[in-house]
Write a protein that holds these residues in place. Structure first.
Motif, PDB file in Angstrom:
ATOM      1  N   ALA A   1     -19.851  30.095 -26.019  1.00 53.64           N
ATOM      2  CA  ALA A   1     -21.208  29.329 -25.737  1.00 53.64           C
ATOM      3  C   ALA A   1     -20.850  29.142 -24.096  1.00 53.64           C
ATOM      4  CB  ALA A   1     -22.331  28.217 -25.642  1.00 53.64           C
TER       5      ALA A   1
ATOM      6  N   ALA B   1     -22.945  32.136 -21.543  1.00 55.81           N
ATOM      7  CA  ALA B   1     -23.396  31.313 -20.009  1.00 55.81           C
ATOM      8  C   ALA B   1     -22.662  32.147 -18.829  1.00 55.81           C
ATOM      9  CB  ALA B   1     -22.898  30.038 -20.129  1.00 55.81           C
TER      10      ALA B   1
ATOM     11  N   ASP C   1     -26.138  34.307 -19.529  1.00 54.70           N
ATOM     12  CA  ASP C   1     -27.481  34.355 -20.976  1.00 54.70           C
ATOM     13  C   ASP C   1     -27.645  32.623 -20.053  1.00 54.70           C
ATOM     14  OD1 ASP C   1     -29.203  33.125 -22.725  1.00 54.70           O
ATOM     15  OD2 ASP C   1     -27.825  34.278 -24.182  1.00 54.70           O
TER      16      ASP C   1
ATOM     17  N   THR D   1     -29.815  30.302 -21.436  1.00 53.04           N
ATOM     18  CA  THR D   1     -29.978  29.385 -22.546  1.00 53.04           C
ATOM     19  C   THR D   1     -28.893  28.829 -22.849  1.00 53.04           C
ATOM     20  OG1 THR D   1     -30.134  30.877 -24.492  1.00 53.04           O
ATOM     21  CG2 THR D   1     -31.881  30.849 -23.607  1.00 53.04           C
ATOM     22  N   HIS D   2     -27.303  28.707 -22.900  1.00 52.05           N
ATOM     23  CA  HIS D   2     -26.536  28.616 -23.398  1.00 52.05           C
ATOM     24  C   HIS D   2     -25.605  27.419 -23.009  1.00 52.05           C
ATOM     25  CE1 HIS D   2     -26.924  31.611 -26.136  1.00 52.05           C
ATOM     26  NE2 HIS D   2     -25.868  31.979 -26.653  1.00 52.05           N
ATOM     27  N   TYR D   3     -26.761  26.323 -22.554  1.00 55.38           N
ATOM     28  CA  TYR D   3     -25.994  24.654 -22.141  1.00 55.38           C
ATOM     29  C   TYR D   3     -26.507  24.246 -23.644  1.00 55.38           C
ATOM     30  CZ  TYR D   3     -30.767  24.447 -20.516  1.00 55.38           C
ATOM     31  OH  TYR D   3     -32.154  24.305 -20.220  1.00 55.38           O
TER      32      TYR D   3
ATOM     33  N   SER E   1     -22.963  29.552 -32.579  1.00 54.90           N
ATOM     34  CA  SER E   1     -23.277  29.622 -31.197  1.00 54.90           C
ATOM     35  C   SER E   1     -23.624  27.942 -30.775  1.00 54.90           C
ATOM     36  CB  SER E   1     -23.799  30.593 -30.685  1.00 54.90           C
ATOM     37  OG  SER E   1     -24.069  30.119 -29.024  1.00 54.90           O
TER      38      SER E   1
ATOM     39  N   PHE F   1     -27.281  26.101 -28.093  1.00 52.01           N
ATOM     40  CA  PHE F   1     -27.296  26.705 -27.016  1.00 52.01           C
ATOM     41  C   PHE F   1     -28.919  26.245 -27.141  1.00 52.01           C
ATOM     42  CE2 PHE F   1     -28.527  29.502 -30.731  1.00 52.01           C
ATOM     43  CZ  PHE F   1     -29.815  30.100 -30.624  1.00 52.01           C
TER      44      PHE F   1
END
Length: 150
Positions: free
Chosen positions: A72, A76, A80, A82-84, A136, A138
């Protein structure tokens, strides 16, 4: 028999007689609640002291959780968005993922498909996908629908 033994014990006093507050060191109603002496337990509650909230050295994180958090982080860094996970700091992400995988996070839904395990956290609106020792974590743009469509 002594006169002292026959005397009734002294009580709080006569209710018709006004009470003097000299023994408390105050005479007014506004002074009734004074700060306790510095030696009391209340002092320790007011002190600023470090809380033992950092238990990282006492918690063992599964290797899969570390790898999922690393993935993730890499995504990030690539941009990207969305990876939080909402409300989880970057340095706490491995602990959060481990909590999800170990079923310590409440209300998490689990789904198994195509040899992978997917975990949906409705509180954080986050999805953890476990694929062996990788995966992953996200926050999907379309939320739970993404989880339902897996």
């Amino acid at each position: 028999m002594s006169v002292e033994k026959n005397r009734p014990p002294e009580g709080p006093g006569d209710p018709d007689r006004p009470t003097e507050h000299d023994d408390l060191g105050t005479t007014g109603e506004g002074d009734r609640w004074q700060e306790p002496p510095e030696s009391t337990a209340r002092r320790s509650l007011r002190e600023e002291r470090p809380l033992e909230t950092d238990i990282r050295d006492k918690v063992t994180i599964e290797p899969a959780a570390k790898e999922i958090a690393r993935h993730a982080d890499r995504r990030a860094l690539q941009g990207d968005g969305t990876h939080y996970v909402r409300g989880v700091r970057d340095e706490d992400l491995p602990y959060y993922v481990d909590g999800v995988l170990e079923r310590l996070v409440p209300n998490v839904e689990t789904k198994y498909a195509q040899g992978k395990a997917a975990y949906w956290d409705p509180d954080k609106q986050a999805l953890v996908i476990e694929n062996g020792d990788s995966g992953s974590v996200f926050t999907p743009r379309n939320g739970k629908d993404y989880f339902d469509d897996l």
